[in-house]
Each structure stands twice: as C-alpha cells, then as structure tokens.
Design a protein around this motif. Structure first.
Motif, PDB file in Angstrom:
ATOM      1  N   ILE A  10       0.836  -1.203   0.000  1.00  0.00           N
ATOM      2  CA  ILE A  10       0.000   0.000   0.000  1.00  0.00           C
ATOM      3  C   ILE A  10       0.868   1.250   0.000  1.00  0.00           C
ATOM      4  O   ILE A  10       0.589   2.226  -0.712  1.00  0.00           O
ATOM      5  CB  ILE A  10      -0.935   0.004   1.225  1.00  0.00           C
ATOM      6  N   ASN A  11       1.955   1.237   0.770  1.00  0.00           N
ATOM      7  CA  ASN A  11       2.857   2.386   0.828  1.00  0.00           C
ATOM      8  C   ASN A  11       3.433   2.702  -0.542  1.00  0.00           C
ATOM      9  O   ASN A  11       3.461   3.862  -0.977  1.00  0.00           O
ATOM     10  CB  ASN A  11       3.978   2.111   1.825  1.00  0.00           C
ATOM     11  N   VAL A  12       3.876   1.670  -1.255  1.00  0.00           N
ATOM     12  CA  VAL A  12       4.463   1.877  -2.586  1.00  0.00           C
ATOM     13  C   VAL A  12       3.415   2.401  -3.559  1.00  0.00           C
ATOM     14  O   VAL A  12       3.657   3.363  -4.310  1.00  0.00           O
ATOM     15  CB  VAL A  12       5.079   0.555  -3.098  1.00  0.00           C
ATOM     16  N   ILE A  13       2.223   1.793  -3.555  1.00  0.00           N
ATOM     17  CA  ILE A  13       1.184   2.179  -4.518  1.00  0.00           C
ATOM     18  C   ILE A  13       0.697   3.601  -4.266  1.00  0.00           C
ATOM     19  O   ILE A  13       0.605   4.417  -5.195  1.00  0.00           O
ATOM     20  CB  ILE A  13       0.010   1.177  -4.453  1.00  0.00           C
ATOM     21  N   VAL A  14       0.386   3.926  -3.003  1.00  0.00           N
ATOM     22  CA  VAL A  14      -0.127   5.264  -2.698  1.00  0.00           C
ATOM     23  C   VAL A  14       0.943   6.320  -2.948  1.00  0.00           C
ATOM     24  O   VAL A  14       0.643   7.420  -3.422  1.00  0.00           O
ATOM     25  CB  VAL A  14      -0.641   5.329  -1.248  1.00  0.00           C
ATOM     26  N   THR A  15       2.207   6.000  -2.660  1.00  0.00           N
ATOM     27  CA  THR A  15       3.287   6.946  -2.950  1.00  0.00           C
ATOM     28  C   THR A  15       3.397   7.192  -4.444  1.00  0.00           C
ATOM     29  O   THR A  15       3.542   8.345  -4.885  1.00  0.00           O
ATOM     30  CB  THR A  15       4.624   6.416  -2.408  1.00  0.00           C
ATOM     31  N   ALA A  16       3.322   6.127  -5.244  1.00  0.00           N
ATOM     32  CA  ALA A  16       3.435   6.275  -6.703  1.00  0.00           C
ATOM     33  C   ALA A  16       2.265   7.075  -7.274  1.00  0.00           C
ATOM     34  O   ALA A  16       2.440   7.884  -8.185  1.00  0.00           O
ATOM     35  CB  ALA A  16       3.498   4.894  -7.354  1.00  0.00           C
ATOM     36  N   VAL A  17       1.061   6.866  -6.722  1.00  0.00           N
ATOM     37  CA  VAL A  17      -0.106   7.617  -7.202  1.00  0.00           C
ATOM     38  C   VAL A  17      -0.069   9.052  -6.684  1.00  0.00           C
ATOM     39  O   VAL A  17      -0.316  10.008  -7.432  1.00  0.00           O
ATOM     40  CB  VAL A  17      -1.414   6.913  -6.758  1.00  0.00           C
ATOM     41  N   GLY A  18       0.261   9.221  -5.408  1.00  0.00           N
ATOM     42  CA  GLY A  18       0.243  10.551  -4.819  1.00  0.00           C
ATOM     43  C   GLY A  18       1.279  11.488  -5.382  1.00  0.00           C
ATOM     44  O   GLY A  18       1.056  12.698  -5.462  1.00  0.00           O
ATOM     45  N   ILE A  19       2.422  10.935  -5.802  1.00  0.00           N
ATOM     46  CA  ILE A  19       3.486  11.798  -6.313  1.00  0.00           C
ATOM     47  C   ILE A  19       3.085  12.463  -7.629  1.00  0.00           C
ATOM     48  O   ILE A  19       3.615  13.511  -7.993  1.00  0.00           O
ATOM     49  CB  ILE A  19       4.792  10.985  -6.474  1.00  0.00           C
ATOM     50  N   GLN A  20       2.104  11.865  -8.317  1.00  0.00           N
ATOM     51  CA  GLN A  20       1.620  12.471  -9.556  1.00  0.00           C
ATOM     52  C   GLN A  20       0.875  13.783  -9.291  1.00  0.00           C
ATOM     53  O   GLN A  20       0.796  14.652 -10.166  1.00  0.00           O
ATOM     54  CB  GLN A  20       0.680  11.497 -10.289  1.00  0.00           C
ATOM     55  N   PHE A  21       0.320  13.922  -8.087  1.00  0.00           N
ATOM     56  CA  PHE A  21      -0.471  15.105  -7.761  1.00  0.00           C
ATOM     57  C   PHE A  21       0.284  16.114  -6.902  1.00  0.00           C
ATOM     58  O   PHE A  21      -0.182  17.238  -6.722  1.00  0.00           O
ATOM     59  CB  PHE A  21      -1.748  14.685  -7.016  1.00  0.00           C
ATOM     60  N   THR A  22       1.428  15.718  -6.363  1.00  0.00           N
ATOM     61  CA  THR A  22       2.150  16.613  -5.455  1.00  0.00           C
ATOM     62  C   THR A  22       3.419  17.195  -6.052  1.00  0.00           C
ATOM     63  O   THR A  22       4.034  18.070  -5.449  1.00  0.00           O
ATOM     64  CB  THR A  22       2.513  15.870  -4.158  1.00  0.00           C
ATOM     65  N   VAL A  23       3.848  16.689  -7.193  1.00  0.00           N
ATOM     66  CA  VAL A  23       5.083  17.187  -7.809  1.00  0.00           C
ATOM     67  C   VAL A  23       4.741  18.132  -8.949  1.00  0.00           C
ATOM     68  O   VAL A  23       3.848  17.840  -9.736  1.00  0.00           O
ATOM     69  CB  VAL A  23       5.939  16.013  -8.326  1.00  0.00           C
TER      70      VAL A  23
END
Length: 255
Positions: free
Chosen positions: A242-255
């Motif tokens: 879950i940590n890897v998936i949410v990080t990969a998805v979230g980084i698309q909206f925060t960078v």
C-alpha cells in the motif's frame, strides 16, 4: 491433505478474507453501532502502539537529518536541513513507522484477542443469541485500528519534526529560522494529505487482516500463536505494498 485441497487453500482463505471485508464495510453503516466496544478497542490499540511509535520515530528522524546535513554541509547549504527533514518525515518516516507499529503491536494484539474468543467458542455463542460477530466485534476493531493509525501517523510526523529540529539547532547549529523556512520549501499540504491517506489505509488493512486471522483460527491455543505470526507477516506485506502504490499515485499530484 490432498494436493488439490492444498493448492486451493490460499484461494479459499483469500475468498474468505474478501467476504469478511465486504461484510465489515457494509455493516459499518448499519445500526446498531457498538460504540462502547469501539472506544475500548481504540484505547487498547493506542495503549500498545503509541510508545513504540515514538521510540522508533526519534532515532529515524535524527539519523535522517544527521546524514542529510553532512551532505548539505559539503556544499554550504546546511540551512536547507529543514527541507530534508520535512520530506523524509512526512513522506516516508511517518508511514513506515506506522506500518511497523500497527502491524507489530496493534494488529497482533487484536488477532490474539479475537483468536482467544474463537477457541473459547464465544463467537458461536454470539451467533446462537442472534448477534452478528462481524458487527459486534470486527467492525469496532477495524474502525479502532483505522482511527489509531491516522492519529499515530500525525503524532509520528510531529514528533519526528520536533526531534529533527532540536537535533539540528542544538547539535549541528543550524539557524532556527532557516530550518523552519525550509520545511515548507518542497513539502506542502498535498504531501500531508497523501501521508494521512496512507495511514488510514494502513489501519483499515491491518484491522481487516487481524480480525480475519482471529475469527478463522483453528487448532486450539497453538493455532492462535500461528495466526498471530501470520498476521504480522501478511500485514507487513500488504502495508508495504500500500505504501508503494499510494506513494506512486500521490506523487503524480504533489510534484
């Protein structure tokens, strides 16, 4: 045990877990809600999780800023130590420490509790009385794990940043104003939201896994010990995924 039954055992276990998870998510919104059990379990999980989380957070944060500041000092940018502390603590240290504590302390405690009730046939007694064990025991525990994981992640982040601040100011002699200004340079509201979303999913997943292993335990007291061990392993695997998936998805909206 035949080869076919051995091969289908993981599939049946996964299907049982999905069925229990769906029942839990449906019964969350169906009255009556076991408020007393929810409050008791929230206090129970918090009691076994808070101190280990804080003890893990401080060394991680201090080690992070110590290593990062050595690198920054090489090219005269030590005033940006707050940036590294914020990125590391909010994005990774907070979720990782939450994973370790929720799976190692909170989930195992819930699994052992439910497993002991199962082998004493308390769940069967509830069914005989017309009480759904999922609604009476599982729903409050899953919501308690989710609540504590969310609160724990926020506490870990604040404690980690405070520890990093004290270490940088008093040990490595970084300017307090520069440290505070650098914290929001690359870390914003979006990163905090992603981190808290991870924590919420961690608590939900850990609670579901612990409750499923607890209510499906078999083999007497030895089975409870095996279920607790399996809870740790499965929770670690799922929470890191879950940590890897949410990080990969979230980084698309925060960078």
């Amino acid at each position: 045990m035949t080869a076919s039954s051995f091969a289908t055992k993981p599939v049946r276990a996964f299907g049982g877990f999905i069925g229990m998870a769906l029942d839990t998510l449906i019964l969350i919104f169906r009255p009556p809600f076991a408020w007393r059990e929810y409050l008791l379990q929230t206090w129970f999980v918090a009691r076994v999780s808070v101190l280990p989380a804080l003890m893990l957070t401080l060394p991680y944060s201090v080690l992070l800023v110590f290593t990062f500041n050595i690198l920054l000092s090489e090219f005269g940018a030590a005033d940006f130590s707050g940036t590294g502390a914020a990125i590391g603590t909010v994005n990774q240290i907070g979720p990782i420490v939450t994973v370790l504590v929720v799976s190692g302390a909170g989930a195992t405690a819930m699994c052992a509790d439910l497993g002991a009730r199962t082998i004493r046939e308390e769940l069967d007694a509830l069914r005989v009385m017309g009480i759904n064990p999922i609604q009476a025991l599982v729903v409050p525990r899953v919501l308690a794990a989710t609540t504590v994981a969310l609160a724990l992640s926020a506490t870990v982040i604040l404690t980690g940043l405070a520890g990093a601040y004290i270490f940088c100011i008093y040990i490595q002699h970084v300017s307090p104003g520069a440290f505070a200004a650098g914290m929001t340079l690359l870390t914003g509201l979006g990163d905090v939201v992603v981190s808290l979303t991870k924590a919420t999913l961690f608590g939900l997943a850990a609670g579901l896994i612990a409750c499923y292993k607890g209510i499906s335990v078999g083999g007497g007291p030895a089975g409870v010990g095996n279920a607790v061990n399996e809870t740790v392993v499965f929770t670690f695997m799922v929470l890191f995924a879950i940590n890897v998936i949410v990080t990969a998805v979230g980084i698309q909206f925060t960078v």
